[in-house]
Enzyme design. Structure first.
Site, PDB file in Angstrom:
ATOM      1  N   GLU A 104      -5.392   5.075  -6.240  1.00 60.15           N
ATOM      2  CA  GLU A 104      -6.097   4.206  -5.283  1.00 60.15           C
ATOM      3  C   GLU A 104      -6.151   4.856  -3.902  1.00 60.15           C
ATOM      4  OE1 GLU A 104      -4.534   0.199  -5.393  1.00 60.15           O
ATOM      5  OE2 GLU A 104      -4.134   0.287  -7.530  1.00 60.15           O
ATOM      6  N   GLU A 156       3.049  -2.475  -9.378  1.00 57.44           N
ATOM      7  CA  GLU A 156       3.839  -2.914  -8.210  1.00 57.44           C
ATOM      8  C   GLU A 156       5.070  -3.752  -8.558  1.00 57.44           C
ATOM      9  OE1 GLU A 156       0.995  -4.906  -5.696  1.00 57.44           O
ATOM     10  OE2 GLU A 156      -0.124  -3.079  -5.317  1.00 57.44           O
ATOM     11  N   ASP A 210       2.073   2.047  -8.624  1.00 61.32           N
ATOM     12  CA  ASP A 210       2.663   1.367  -7.455  1.00 61.32           C
ATOM     13  C   ASP A 210       2.235   2.062  -6.167  1.00 61.32           C
ATOM     14  OD1 ASP A 210       4.233  -0.403  -5.932  1.00 61.32           O
ATOM     15  OD2 ASP A 210       5.940  -0.245  -7.293  1.00 61.32           O
TER      16      ASP A 210
HETATM   17  C1  XIL Z   1      -7.622  -4.967  -3.959  1.00 61.46           C
HETATM   18  C2  XIL Z   1      -9.145  -4.927  -3.971  1.00 61.46           C
HETATM   19  O1  XIL Z   1      -9.554  -3.702  -3.442  1.00 61.46           O
HETATM   20  C3  XIL Z   1      -9.712  -6.068  -3.168  1.00 61.46           C
HETATM   21  O2  XIL Z   1     -11.112  -6.130  -3.309  1.00 61.46           O
HETATM   22  C4  XIL Z   1      -9.111  -7.386  -3.609  1.00 61.46           C
HETATM   23  O3  XIL Z   1      -9.535  -8.424  -2.766  1.00 61.46           O
HETATM   24  C5  XIL Z   1      -7.610  -7.312  -3.597  1.00 61.46           C
HETATM   25  O4  XIL Z   1      -7.175  -6.218  -4.370  1.00 61.46           O
HETATM   26  N1  XIL Z   1      -3.250  -2.449  -4.972  1.00 61.46           N
HETATM   27  C6  XIL Z   1      -3.912  -2.635  -6.140  1.00 61.46           C
HETATM   28  C7  XIL Z   1      -5.334  -3.064  -6.118  1.00 61.46           C
HETATM   29  O5  XIL Z   1      -3.369  -2.311  -7.210  1.00 61.46           O
HETATM   30  O6  XIL Z   1      -5.663  -3.837  -7.224  1.00 61.46           O
HETATM   31  C8  XIL Z   1      -5.702  -3.798  -4.856  1.00 61.46           C
HETATM   32  O7  XIL Z   1      -7.115  -3.994  -4.841  1.00 61.46           O
HETATM   33  C9  XIL Z   1      -5.237  -2.998  -3.671  1.00 61.46           C
HETATM   34  C10 XIL Z   1      -3.746  -2.807  -3.685  1.00 61.46           C
END
Ligand code: XIL
Length: 507
Positions: free
Chosen positions: A238, A126, A176
């Site tokens: 993700e 990011e 990202d």
């Molecule tokens: C999130 C997790 O899912 C949560 O449990 C935590 O509280 C915060 O982080 N982008 C990312 C991830 O790269 O690491 C994030 O994960 C979500 C957004």
């Protein structure tokens, strides 16, 4: 047929979990059956492995790595260099040289420890801003993060070079969110292109893929097509699709389940088309109840681990899309709230577009033929307006589309403005709106009052207008750390009215 088998000829199917999900039991059984790649949802993040300088805590990370490998699955590392979930000492009150040393020491210890065990690392996470004006000049698009401040624009390159040195076999990713948005897509493209030309080892682009029901599959495909030309692999790292409009419901309606499944299937059929470049698709969690966005039903399984319709849909996505083509014509209804002349339903401004915590709020409106009165109660425990940009300060953005046209461009009836907690007003877009504001500091944050004179309409009973609110939250260093919205979870409410919520004005 299970997911990983259905995708054997395509790409890996991963999930993100805490280590305890790999303890004996129904959850582990499900994971072993459906998935073949694991990402640590949290336990490998900088703050969890090195909260205090030089004191490494690897217990949880070790657990997830060893259990993943024991079960014959691929282990993904997430993440080494990020502006969130990282300890402040790494990049505050340090010289450039000290910050580089902190970054290097962290990488040496973490990537070094798991050398040979991690198939791919999300090296930098990011690094870009959300709204980008000139993506070609990618350096100007970099997020104003503490890493950037401490080291300078080369921190990304330094991180990648270091990981390549420590674990030369691992596949190195830039990761990202919102990479399907045009300007972020392009900024990423220009950055990776330039760094690769300079000889930096970047092997992959991770499109996080935190989507919602307004996401267009075409925008996802455009990004895959462009990144493909960089000669890198692509992973969806993700993946989830939040159903923002269903927030507050106990469960999705049958119709909503279908719409979500349709979007899941549409996007997965694109992934399948590009199986030559897509290496892995990882969903961010297992079930809706334990998702990081548990209030919006984003995942493939219900709380009781039973599969949702979207699970079945992606087993044979082309078939599902074909059989449900009816759905294509349907667009998602915006969230709509009723406003009476002297009272209104409450608007919740709590859908995060970036981050997962930070200032939120509620709003109430009243209306007359001449104007709309808005009162926004912001919950924010620390107020800061150090940034020179109003949207990076503790502030409220208000967006109005008087004729509710939901268009991708602003017209005479559209305007966007920001009021910070000091009652400083900035018109962000739209010509000469007539706005009066006031701000009150409260025990829990601040309250913004705005009176907006209608420009192009004289509303009557039943008039619908497009409406959006955004709460920006700055941290103590004057950087924006979260954005919460009413309905439109894009970062482009100041340019497009297409995803706004709506107000129906009633007598
Ligand atoms: C999130 C997790 O899912 C949560 O449990 C935590 O509280 C915060 O982080 N982008 C990312 C991830 O790269 O690491 C994030 O994960 C979500 C957004």
């Amino acid at each position: 047929m299970k997911l990983k088998d259905a995708y054997k000829e395509f790409f890996l199917i991963g999930t993100a979990i805490p280590p305890c999900s790999l303890n004996e039991g129904a959850r582990l059984d499900l994971i072993k059956k459906e998935f073949n790649a694991i990402t640590a949802e949290n336990v490998m993040k900088p703050i969890l492995v090195q909260e205090k300088k030089g004191e490494f805590t690897f217990e949880e990370a070790d657990k997830i790595v060893s259990k993943t490998l024991e079960n014959g699955m691929t282990m993904i590392g997430h993440t080494l260099c990020w502006h969130q979930q990282s300890p402040e000492w790494m990049y505050t009150n340090v010289t450039r040289q000290e910050a580089i040393e902190n970054l290097y020491t962290h990488i040496e210890n973490v990537a070094g420890r798991y050398k040979g065990k991690i198939a791919a690392w999300d090296v930098c996470n990011e690094v870009f801003n959300d709204a980008i004006e000139n993506p070609k000049d990618w350096r100007s698009a970099l997020r104003n993060s503490l890493w950037l401040e401490a080291i300078g624009e080369d921190y990304i390159e330094l991180a990648f070079r270091k990981v390549a040195e420590i674990d030369p076999e691992a596949t190195l990713y830039y990761n990202d969110y919102n990479l399907n948005f045009e300007s972020k897509r392009e900024a990423t493209y220009y950055m990776v292109k330039e760094l690769k030309e300079k000889g930096v080892k970047i092997d992959g682009i991770g499109m996080q893929g935190h989507y919602n029901m307004a996401t267009s599959p075409e925008s996802v495909e455009e990004s895959i097509k462009l990144f493909k030309t960089l000669d890198v692999e692509i992973s969806i790292t993700e993946f989830d699709i939040t159903f923002n409009e269903a927030q507050g419901q106990e469960k999705l309606t049958e119709e909503q389940e279908k719409q979500q499944a349709f979007l899941y299937a549409s996007i997965f059929s694109i992934f399948r088309k590009y199986k030559d470049v897509i290496k892995r698709v990882t969903v961010w969690g297992i079930d809706d109840a334990t998702s990081w966005r548990a209030d919006r039903f984003p995942l493939l399984f219900n709380a009781d681990l039973s599969p949702k319709l979207c699970y079945h849909a992606i087993l044979e996505p082309e078939k599902f899309v074909k059989e449900n083509l009816m759905e294509l014509a349907k667009s998602i209804e915006p969230i709509r709230k009723t406003v009476y002349e002297n009272e209104s339903e409450q608007i919740n401004i709590n859908q995060y577009t970036m981050a997962w915590e930070g200032a939120t709020g509620t709003a109430k409106m009243t209306w007359s033929k001449m104007c709309l009165n808005i009162c926004v109660d912001v919950i924010d425990n620390h107020l800061n307006a150090d940034s020179k940009y109003p949207w990076e300060q503790d502030s409220v953005g208000i967006f109005i589309d008087e004729n509710a046209a939901r268009s991708h461009m602003f017209h005479v009836d559209d305007y966007a403005f920001i009021v910070n907690y000091k009652n400083e007003l900035t018109i962000v877009n739209g010509s000469n709106p007539n706005i009066t504001t006031n701000v009150e500091i409260t025990d829990t944050g601040y309250r913004v009052y705005a009176e907006v004179k209608f420009k192009t309409i004289k509303p009557k009973d039943g008039t619908i207008i497009g409406f959006e609110i955004q709460i920006n939250d700055a941290d103590r260093s004057g950087r924006r750390v979260s954005v919460a919205k009413f309905c439109d979870t894009t970062e482009y409410s100041h340019q497009s009215t297409a995803n706004y919520g709506q107000l129906i004005l009633k007598n």
